[in-house]
Design a protein around this motif. Structure first.
Motif, short mmCIF file in Angstrom:
data_model
loop_
_atom_site.label_atom_id
_atom_site.label_comp_id
_atom_site.label_asym_id
_atom_site.label_seq_id
_atom_site.Cartn_x
_atom_site.Cartn_y
_atom_site.Cartn_z
N ARG A 46 9.97 -8.01 -7.07
CA ARG A 46 11.38 -8.41 -7.01
C ARG A 46 11.55 -9.67 -7.84
NH1 ARG A 46 13.62 -4.12 -5.62
NH2 ARG A 46 15.54 -5.16 -5.09
N CYS A 47 12.49 -9.65 -8.77
CA CYS A 47 12.81 -10.83 -9.55
C CYS A 47 13.66 -11.77 -8.69
CB CYS A 47 13.59 -10.45 -10.81
SG CYS A 47 14.04 -11.86 -11.84
N PRO A 48 13.35 -13.06 -8.64
CA PRO A 48 14.14 -13.98 -7.82
C PRO A 48 15.56 -14.22 -8.35
CG PRO A 48 12.47 -15.19 -9.05
CD PRO A 48 12.22 -13.72 -9.28
N HIS A 49 15.85 -13.78 -9.55
CA HIS A 49 17.18 -13.99 -10.13
C HIS A 49 18.24 -13.15 -9.43
CE1 HIS A 49 20.13 -13.08 -13.58
NE2 HIS A 49 20.49 -14.23 -13.06
N VAL A 60 5.01 -1.21 -16.39
CA VAL A 60 5.25 -2.09 -17.55
C VAL A 60 5.83 -3.39 -17.01
CG1 VAL A 60 6.45 -2.39 -19.74
CG2 VAL A 60 5.61 -0.12 -19.07
N PHE A 61 4.94 -4.37 -16.81
CA PHE A 61 5.31 -5.64 -16.21
C PHE A 61 5.04 -6.83 -17.12
CE2 PHE A 61 4.43 -2.98 -12.50
CZ PHE A 61 5.55 -3.22 -11.71
N LEU A 62 4.18 -6.67 -18.12
CA LEU A 62 3.77 -7.79 -18.96
C LEU A 62 4.55 -7.79 -20.27
CD1 LEU A 62 -0.11 -7.65 -18.47
CD2 LEU A 62 1.57 -9.02 -17.23
N GLU A 63 4.81 -9.01 -20.78
CA GLU A 63 5.46 -9.12 -22.08
C GLU A 63 4.50 -8.65 -23.16
OE1 GLU A 63 4.21 -11.83 -24.24
OE2 GLU A 63 2.77 -12.13 -22.64
N ALA A 64 4.99 -8.49 -24.37
CA ALA A 64 4.22 -7.89 -25.46
C ALA A 64 2.87 -8.55 -25.69
CB ALA A 64 5.03 -7.90 -26.75
N GLY A 65 2.77 -9.86 -25.49
CA GLY A 65 1.50 -10.56 -25.69
C GLY A 65 0.51 -10.37 -24.55
N GLY A 66 0.96 -9.82 -23.43
CA GLY A 66 0.08 -9.55 -22.30
C GLY A 66 -0.32 -10.77 -21.49
N GLU A 67 0.35 -11.90 -21.71
CA GLU A 67 -0.02 -13.13 -21.02
C GLU A 67 0.89 -13.48 -19.85
OE1 GLU A 67 -2.71 -15.21 -21.82
OE2 GLU A 67 -3.32 -13.59 -23.14
N LEU A 68 2.13 -12.96 -19.86
CA LEU A 68 3.11 -13.34 -18.86
C LEU A 68 3.76 -12.09 -18.25
CD1 LEU A 68 4.91 -16.15 -20.90
CD2 LEU A 68 3.29 -16.49 -19.02
N ILE A 69 4.17 -12.21 -17.00
CA ILE A 69 4.95 -11.16 -16.35
C ILE A 69 6.38 -11.30 -16.85
CG2 ILE A 69 5.79 -10.30 -14.12
CD1 ILE A 69 3.29 -11.75 -12.88
N GLN A 70 7.02 -10.17 -17.15
CA GLN A 70 8.38 -10.22 -17.67
C GLN A 70 9.30 -9.33 -16.84
OE1 GLN A 70 9.05 -8.71 -21.67
NE2 GLN A 70 10.71 -10.16 -21.92
N THR A 82 0.58 -17.94 -10.64
CA THR A 82 1.41 -18.57 -9.61
C THR A 82 2.74 -17.87 -9.38
OG1 THR A 82 2.54 -20.03 -11.18
CG2 THR A 82 0.46 -20.85 -10.18
N GLY A 83 3.18 -17.04 -10.34
CA GLY A 83 4.47 -16.39 -10.24
C GLY A 83 5.64 -17.29 -10.59
N GLU A 84 5.37 -18.49 -11.11
CA GLU A 84 6.45 -19.41 -11.47
C GLU A 84 7.20 -18.90 -12.69
OE1 GLU A 84 7.33 -23.98 -12.94
OE2 GLU A 84 5.26 -23.38 -12.58
N CYS A 85 8.52 -18.92 -12.63
CA CYS A 85 9.35 -18.55 -13.77
C CYS A 85 9.37 -19.71 -14.76
CB CYS A 85 10.77 -18.20 -13.33
SG CYS A 85 11.82 -17.67 -14.71
N VAL A 86 8.93 -19.44 -15.98
CA VAL A 86 8.86 -20.49 -17.01
C VAL A 86 9.89 -20.29 -18.11
CG1 VAL A 86 6.45 -21.07 -16.56
CG2 VAL A 86 7.00 -19.25 -18.21
N PHE A 87 10.64 -19.18 -18.04
CA PHE A 87 11.70 -18.92 -19.01
C PHE A 87 12.69 -17.95 -18.39
CE2 PHE A 87 13.64 -16.26 -22.26
CZ PHE A 87 14.20 -17.21 -23.09
N CYS A 90 16.03 -17.68 -13.94
CA CYS A 90 15.50 -18.18 -12.66
C CYS A 90 14.40 -19.21 -12.89
CB CYS A 90 15.00 -17.03 -11.80
SG CYS A 90 13.86 -15.92 -12.64
N GLN A 91 14.45 -19.91 -14.02
CA GLN A 91 13.42 -20.89 -14.37
C GLN A 91 13.21 -21.88 -13.22
OE1 GLN A 91 13.86 -22.46 -18.28
NE2 GLN A 91 12.02 -23.70 -18.15
N GLY A 92 11.92 -22.10 -12.90
CA GLY A 92 11.56 -23.01 -11.81
C GLY A 92 11.40 -22.31 -10.47
N ARG A 93 11.93 -21.11 -10.33
CA ARG A 93 11.74 -20.34 -9.10
C ARG A 93 10.46 -19.53 -9.23
NH1 ARG A 93 17.38 -17.58 -7.91
NH2 ARG A 93 16.34 -17.05 -5.96
N HIS A 94 10.06 -18.85 -8.16
CA HIS A 94 8.79 -18.13 -8.14
C HIS A 94 8.95 -16.70 -7.63
CE1 HIS A 94 7.36 -22.28 -8.21
NE2 HIS A 94 6.17 -21.82 -8.57
N LEU A 95 8.08 -15.83 -8.12
CA LEU A 95 7.91 -14.52 -7.50
C LEU A 95 7.27 -14.76 -6.14
CD1 LEU A 95 6.36 -12.54 -10.49
CD2 LEU A 95 8.73 -12.49 -9.70
#
Length: 113
Positions: A46-49, A60-70, A82-87, A90-95
């Motif tokens: 569930r996205c916190p947004h 399909v959960f990872l961005e194209a680079g495979g480093e972040l959940i999108q 950590t599930g922290e939103c970095v972009f 919902c920046q600053g919130r968490h999964l």
């Protein structure tokens, strides 16, 4: 509620060194298992947004680079450990994290339920 603590929900072989997997639990919850650089984490799917599922296509959960959940709906990016939103909106919130354990055979189970 049915306890799923001793029931394997997935196996490590289902996750490459960098990949993600959606899991549907018997109690109706949907989880996201993510493995980046060998480290496995679990979150509610569930996205916190806007409280929507993170993916549009199955697993399909990872961005194209495979480093972040999108989040496929809004483009929000989350750290896989950590599930922290970095972009995104919902920046600053968490999964919502879900505690898991992995046994010697590679079975992934819910922990502490």
């Amino acid at each position: 509620m049915t306890s799923t603590a001793s029931i394997p929900i997935a196996h490590l072989r289902q996750l490459d060194a960098t990949s993600a997997l959606g899991v549907h639990l018997p109690d109706g919850r949907e989880l996201l298992l993510v493995r980046v650089h060998g480290n496995v984490s679990a979150f509610e799917n569930r996205c916190p947004h806007q409280d929507l599922s993170l993916q549009v296509e199955a697993d399909v959960f990872l961005e194209a680079g495979g480093e972040l959940i999108q989040c496929a709906m809004h483009g929000a990016l989350f750290l896989p450990d950590t599930g922290e939103c970095v972009f995104g909106p919902c920046q600053g919130r968490h999964l919502t994290p879900v505690a898991i354990s992995i046994d010697a055979e590679g079975d992934i189970q819910l922990a502490g339920e």
